[in-house]
Design an enzyme around this catalytic site. Structure first.
Site, short mmCIF file in Angstrom:
data_model
loop_
_atom_site.label_atom_id
_atom_site.label_comp_id
_atom_site.label_asym_id
_atom_site.label_seq_id
_atom_site.Cartn_x
_atom_site.Cartn_y
_atom_site.Cartn_z
N CYS A 2 -0.87 -0.33 -6.05
CA CYS A 2 -1.60 0.27 -7.17
C CYS A 2 -1.86 -0.76 -8.28
O CYS A 2 -1.06 -1.66 -8.51
CB CYS A 2 -0.80 1.40 -7.79
SG CYS A 2 -0.39 2.68 -6.63
N ARG A 27 -5.44 -6.17 -4.59
CA ARG A 27 -4.08 -5.71 -4.37
C ARG A 27 -3.98 -4.69 -3.23
O ARG A 27 -2.91 -4.42 -2.72
CB ARG A 27 -3.53 -5.07 -5.65
CG ARG A 27 -3.39 -6.06 -6.78
CD ARG A 27 -3.17 -5.35 -8.10
NE ARG A 27 -1.87 -4.74 -8.22
CZ ARG A 27 -0.80 -5.34 -8.72
NH1 ARG A 27 -0.90 -6.57 -9.17
NH2 ARG A 27 0.35 -4.71 -8.81
N TRP A 75 -2.79 3.01 -4.14
CA TRP A 75 -2.40 2.74 -2.75
C TRP A 75 -1.40 3.84 -2.41
O TRP A 75 -0.29 3.87 -2.95
CB TRP A 75 -1.77 1.36 -2.67
CG TRP A 75 -1.51 0.85 -1.29
CD1 TRP A 75 -2.38 0.23 -0.46
CD2 TRP A 75 -0.26 0.90 -0.58
NE1 TRP A 75 -1.76 -0.11 0.72
CE2 TRP A 75 -0.47 0.30 0.67
CE3 TRP A 75 1.00 1.42 -0.87
CZ2 TRP A 75 0.54 0.18 1.63
CZ3 TRP A 75 2.00 1.30 0.07
CH2 TRP A 75 1.77 0.68 1.30
N ASN A 101 2.11 2.96 -11.38
CA ASN A 101 2.36 2.13 -10.21
C ASN A 101 3.86 2.15 -9.97
O ASN A 101 4.64 1.91 -10.88
CB ASN A 101 1.87 0.69 -10.50
CG ASN A 101 2.25 -0.29 -9.40
OD1 ASN A 101 2.64 0.11 -8.32
ND2 ASN A 101 2.12 -1.57 -9.70
N GLY A 102 4.28 2.47 -8.74
CA GLY A 102 5.72 2.53 -8.45
C GLY A 102 6.05 3.81 -7.72
O GLY A 102 5.16 4.52 -7.23
N GLU A 487 3.88 -17.00 11.95
CA GLU A 487 2.90 -16.89 10.88
C GLU A 487 1.48 -16.77 11.45
O GLU A 487 0.67 -15.98 10.98
CB GLU A 487 3.04 -18.09 9.93
CG GLU A 487 2.02 -18.18 8.81
CD GLU A 487 1.99 -16.97 7.88
OE1 GLU A 487 2.86 -16.08 7.95
OE2 GLU A 487 1.03 -16.89 7.09
N LYS A 491 -0.98 -13.63 10.79
CA LYS A 491 -2.34 -13.78 10.23
C LYS A 491 -3.33 -13.01 11.09
O LYS A 491 -4.17 -12.29 10.58
CB LYS A 491 -2.78 -15.25 10.17
CG LYS A 491 -2.19 -16.11 9.09
CD LYS A 491 -2.66 -15.80 7.70
CE LYS A 491 -1.86 -14.71 7.07
NZ LYS A 491 -0.57 -14.96 6.53
N GLU A 494 -2.84 -9.04 10.95
CA GLU A 494 -3.13 -8.32 9.70
C GLU A 494 -4.61 -8.28 9.36
O GLU A 494 -5.06 -7.33 8.73
CB GLU A 494 -2.28 -8.81 8.53
CG GLU A 494 -2.56 -10.19 8.04
CD GLU A 494 -1.63 -10.59 6.89
OE1 GLU A 494 -1.09 -9.73 6.18
OE2 GLU A 494 -1.45 -11.80 6.69
N HIS A 510 12.21 -15.61 28.85
CA HIS A 510 13.24 -14.57 28.80
C HIS A 510 12.63 -13.18 28.58
O HIS A 510 13.31 -12.26 28.14
CB HIS A 510 14.26 -14.87 27.70
CG HIS A 510 14.99 -16.15 27.96
ND1 HIS A 510 15.93 -16.28 28.96
CD2 HIS A 510 14.89 -17.37 27.38
CE1 HIS A 510 16.39 -17.52 28.97
NE2 HIS A 510 15.77 -18.21 28.02
N LYS A 609 -1.68 -6.45 -1.46
CA LYS A 609 -1.36 -7.85 -1.74
C LYS A 609 0.04 -7.99 -2.31
O LYS A 609 0.76 -8.91 -1.98
CB LYS A 609 -2.40 -8.42 -2.72
CG LYS A 609 -2.20 -9.89 -3.05
CD LYS A 609 -2.46 -10.77 -1.85
CE LYS A 609 -2.17 -12.23 -2.11
NZ LYS A 609 -2.04 -12.99 -0.86
O1 M6R Z 1 4.21 -11.71 -2.64
P1 M6R Z 1 5.19 -11.95 -1.53
O2 M6R Z 1 5.15 -13.34 -1.03
O3 M6R Z 1 6.58 -11.53 -1.87
O4 M6R Z 1 4.69 -11.01 -0.37
C1 M6R Z 1 5.40 -10.88 0.83
C2 M6R Z 1 4.56 -10.22 1.89
O5 M6R Z 1 4.17 -8.95 1.49
C3 M6R Z 1 3.30 -11.05 2.21
O6 M6R Z 1 3.62 -12.36 2.57
C4 M6R Z 1 2.51 -10.39 3.35
O7 M6R Z 1 3.22 -10.48 4.54
C5 M6R Z 1 1.13 -11.03 3.47
N1 M6R Z 1 0.13 -10.03 3.67
C6 M6R Z 1 1.03 -11.99 4.58
O8 M6R Z 1 -0.24 -12.54 4.72
#
Ligand code: M6R
Length: 614
Positions: A2, A27, A75, A101-102, A487, A491, A494, A510, A609
């Site tokens: 949010c 966000r 959100w 927000n929260g 990673e 990427k 997501e 394995h 975000k």
């Molecule tokens: O702001 P942060 O680095 O704490 O966020 C952690 C994760 O939410 C963030 O890295 C998320 O996995 C991203 N979407 C990855 O691209």
């Protein structure tokens, strides 16, 4: 997650609020809304499911006048994304509006109590409970809005950043926070509120970051007042933002993600700048220099983070063990916080977070501090909650990252963690001079190596066409590049919604080897390093089972091009910093596959975000 915007001043609030909502879109959200007090002191609330553009269309024919207002991107957490659950929520008498927000954890208890007092609810949200509680306290105690907000917040359990307007007091906005971020921007006869500085920077660079349990009373043409929940005035620390509007725009790129991938030669340069000193013979991190004993005497390092930051942490943990000989473990913050971990006062806990607002990481920090650990932050967003909550730390200084998929923050985190490991090693005497000089030289080469690697963009774009059919991907890597494989897979999944798994290459046999067939592409990270020969065997194992292999290799590799189906060549790079360079083709591959599939790479579905709720 949010986003909140607020404005009070002499200009029309609506355009400022809408622009602010656009700034906060990155966000992640599913509905948007705005509440304005018009010149006749009538509260107008407009909200709708969908994008900010949908809200704008909805408001086209409405009265959007007024010089005070609050707005929100939601959100969904409590209740599905729809018009009714969208914020702002408002009181039964239609005079008070709130954005939040929260998460209010005890909302059900509060709701039942209010229902017993004949209060009716329109939405399924936790937020509506807060505005109804404020209204109830105000009417039963005949008190001011500030006292009613204070009273309500005392009853609320959970995390919140809120902004409240009341059309009976159109010269005031009340804002408050606990564990969710809120920034107040101080302009000339006008004041702004934002979940972060992005909706504010167009108007002022003077900001106040609200602290936990603080309430800002923002009156028109009056100095900002901040109190705590017990009505005691709090110190107001006005800070100057080091942020420019151009950093929040795409600058000619079709997407923020691509812009951020291409920014990496400069962001890594900024990240290193001023930290390699004495003619490139020493690493200087003030966060370490200011607390030498905590590092010299550390019995253990525990790294906590989420998502991409956790992947950076996995690399950081290895680097720390390598250069400092301090045992290091790496934990998901969300697991750590509930695991009753053994943490002592001789531990150094490193919290990594791009946003500096991730709820799980913040909770892990609080737990570590309660148990006496020294907590070190590696954050990007200056002034963020994690940056302020930690005992010391290092900013990665890569500038605002707007694309939901973390790219330049990851490479910045790995670079900072490399320097951190070396800085601690220097202090403890566990890295010798020649090792240090070599490591420093390797770090300094990174911007140029990334620039060189970015030349792969066109080739990766063409290659990506071949893989839009895929439903699954496997990513393999070893050593420092096992986290790179994780990673790379994150990427891809997501932003393209293709299922992908990262594995240590040698673990493939394995279990995951059973998945291999001609439908499953495998990305193998295979630069020239100590484990190169072993990775070649892993590629053979994939090929022997009919799988196709995209290999990331060092330029000049003569072995792998003979067996892999597609080869992406990166320049020669030292093993310890190779994840920074390797991540570039992985980011580009995910980006182009997602684009070919028609996905919204900057705002992928369901993602936020900065994840400010559990
Ligand atoms: O702001 P942060 O680095 O704490 O966020 C952690 C994760 O939410 C963030 O890295 C998320 O996995 C991203 N979407 C990855 O691209």
């Amino acid at each position: 997650m949010c986003g909140i915007v607020g404005y009070i001043g002499r200009q029309e609030a609506y355009p400022i609020l809408i622009k602010g909502l656009h700034r906060l879109e990155y966000r992640g959200y599913d509905s948007a809304g705005v509440a304005l007090v018009n010149p006749d002191n009538v509260l107008n609330v407009y909200k709708t499911r969908g994008k900010v553009e949908d809200l704008e269309r909805f408001c086209d024919t409405k009265d959007v006048s007024g010089t005070v207002g609050i707005a929100h991107t939601r959100w969904a957490t409590h209740g599905e994304p729809n018009d009714i659950n969208a914020h702002p929520h408002f009181s039964t008498n239609g005079k008070i509006a709130i954005v939040h927000n929260g998460t209010i954890e005890n909302y059900n208890v509060l709701k039942q109590a209010l229902i017993e007092h004949d209060c009716e609810f329109r939405s399924e949200t936790d937020t509506e409970v807060v505005v109804k509680l404020i209204e109830y306290i105000q009417s039963t105690n005949d008190c001011s809005l500030v006292d009613a907000v204070r009273g309500a917040l005392k009853q609320v359990v959970g995390a919140y950043a809120i902004a409240v307007v009341d059309c009976e007091d159109p010269d005031m906005i009340i804002a408050a926070r606990k564990s969710s971020p809120l920034v107040v921007g101080i302009g000339d006869h006008e004041t702004f509120i934002g979940s972060d500085a992005s909706p504010i920077i167009d108007y002022t660079n003077q900001v106040v970051y609200l602290g936990d349990d603080e309430i800002a009373i923002i009156r028109r043409d009056a100095p900002l007042q901040v109190i705590n929940n017990d009505n005691i005035p709090a110190k107001i620390d006005v800070q100057t933002l080091e942020l420019s509007v151009s950093q929040l725009e795409k600058g000619g790129y079709p997407h923020f993600m691509l812009k951020e991938i291409f920014e990496q030669p400069n962001t890594i340069y900024d990240c290193i700048r001023g930290r390699i000193v004495n003619n490139d013979t020493e690493i200087k991190l003030s966060g370490v220099i200011d607390h030498p004993d905590r590092f010299i005497n550390a019995s253990r390092v525990v790294i906590v983070a989420c998502g991409t930051s956790w992947h950076a942490g996995l690399i950081g943990g290895r680097l720390i063990e390598n250069y400092t000989r301090i045992p290091a473990r790496v934990e998901y913050a969300s697991e750590f916080r509930y695991a009753n971990p053994v943490i002592t006062s001789s531990d150094v806990v490193i919290a990594i977070s791009q946003s500096g607002e991730t709820a799980d990481t913040l909770a892990a920090i609080k737990l570590a501090k309660e148990r006496g650990a020294f907590v070190y932050g590696v954050c990007n967003v200056v002034g963020s909650s994690i940056a302020r909550e930690t005992d010391s730390g290092t900013y990665i200084h890569v500038g605002p990252e707007i694309g939901v998929a973390s790219t330049k923050a990851f490479t910045g985190q790995v670079t900072v963690l490399t320097m951190l490991a070396l800085a601690i090693g220097q202090l403890r005497g566990t890295v010798n001079k020649s090792q240090l000089l070599e490591a420093i030289a390797n770090i300094k080469k990174l911007p140029e190596l990334i620039r060189e690697t970015l030349k792969l963009n066109d080739r990766i774009e063409k290659l990506s066409r071949t893989f839009t059919y895929a439903h699954n991907f496997l990513y393999l890597g070893r050593g420092y590049n096992y986290p790179s494989a994780l990673e790379g897979a994150l990427k891809l999944k997501e932003i393209s919604y293709i299922h992908a798994e990262g594995y240590p290459a040698a673990e493939m046999k394995h279990g995951p080897i059973a998945l291999i067939d001609k439908e499953l592409p495998t990305v193998v990270i295979a630069p020239n390093d100590d484990l190169h020969e072993k990775v070649i065997s892993n590629i053979q194992q994939v090929k022997a089972r009919g799988g196709s292999v995209i290999a990331i290799v060092t330029k000049g590799d003569t072995e792998i091009p003979k067996i892999a189906d597609y080869v992406l060549e990166i320049p020669p790079v030292a093993e310890s910093v190779s994840p920074v360079v390797v991540s570039v083709p992985l980011q580009l591959l995910a980006y182009h596959i997602a684009i070919m599939k028609g996905c919204d790479v900057d705002m992928p579905r369901n993602l936020a975000k900065s994840v400010t709720v559990e």
